[in-house]
Design a protein around this motif. Structure first.
Motif, PDB file in Angstrom:
ATOM      1  N   GLN A  55       0.832  -1.211   0.000  1.00  0.00           N
ATOM      2  CA  GLN A  55       0.000   0.000   0.000  1.00  0.00           C
ATOM      3  C   GLN A  55       0.863   1.256   0.000  1.00  0.00           C
ATOM      4  N   ASP A  73       0.849   4.017  -2.939  1.00  0.00           N
ATOM      5  CA  ASP A  73       0.551   5.423  -2.681  1.00  0.00           C
ATOM      6  C   ASP A  73       1.590   6.360  -3.297  1.00  0.00           C
ATOM      7  N   MET A  96      -7.002   0.774  -2.554  1.00  0.00           N
ATOM      8  CA  MET A  96      -6.387   0.076  -1.429  1.00  0.00           C
ATOM      9  C   MET A  96      -5.968  -1.328  -1.867  1.00  0.00           C
TER      10      MET A  96
END
Length: 156
Positions: A38, A42, A54
């Motif tokens: 994750q 990002d 996600m």
């Protein structure tokens, strides 16, 4: 029927956490890998997509990415190759061969609201007075402990 722990079954917690057989260690490892994936994801997501995509999980060489809107699927599918390279750069996820995309409502976990309960000085006095009239010593001590939680008088 007795519920006694057998000495042969008791195991140190460190052994339970690291044992792949019991699943606790593998579950913690999987959660750590998802967290790392994750954070890498990002870094490459556009600002408007952060918080909307996600990492859902990984299984059998497939990583699932979840999004809360179907509109983001087009971008994700277009960037599939680049995203796969970013994800496989994470140590432990080198075996990911395919990305799956799913639209699911993403719910942010929120801490429950803390409700501060304040016991006024007047209420504490009433509870203390009540405690003096009680003959049961356990109940009397409980009421005195409760009265001790009164808010201190305001400072001038």
């Amino acid at each position: 029927m007795s519920i006694k722990a057998r000495k042969s079954r008791a195991q140190p917690i460190a052994q339970l956490l690291s044992s792949p057989r019991h699943g606790i260690g593998s579950l913690m490892n999987s959660a750590h890998l998802i967290e790392q994936a994750q954070s890498q994801l990002d870094l490459v997501l556009p600002d408007e997509m952060k918080g909307h995509v996600m990492v859902g999980g990984h299984h059998d060489g497939q990583l699932t990415l979840l999004t809360d809107r179907a509109v983001w699927l087009t971008w994700l599918r277009f960037e599939r190759v680049r995203l796969l390279q970013v994800i496989t750069s994470v140590r432990g996820l080198e075996d990911i061969l395919r990305l799956n995309f799913k639209v699911r409502p993403l719910r942010k976990t929120r801490a429950p609201l803390v409700q501060k309960r304040i016991l006024s000085e007047q209420a504490a006095e009433h509870i203390t007075a009540c405690a003096h009239d009680i003959e049961d010593p356990a109940l009397q001590k409980a009421l005195q402990r409760l009265a001790a939680h009164a808010a201190p008088p305001p400072q001038d």
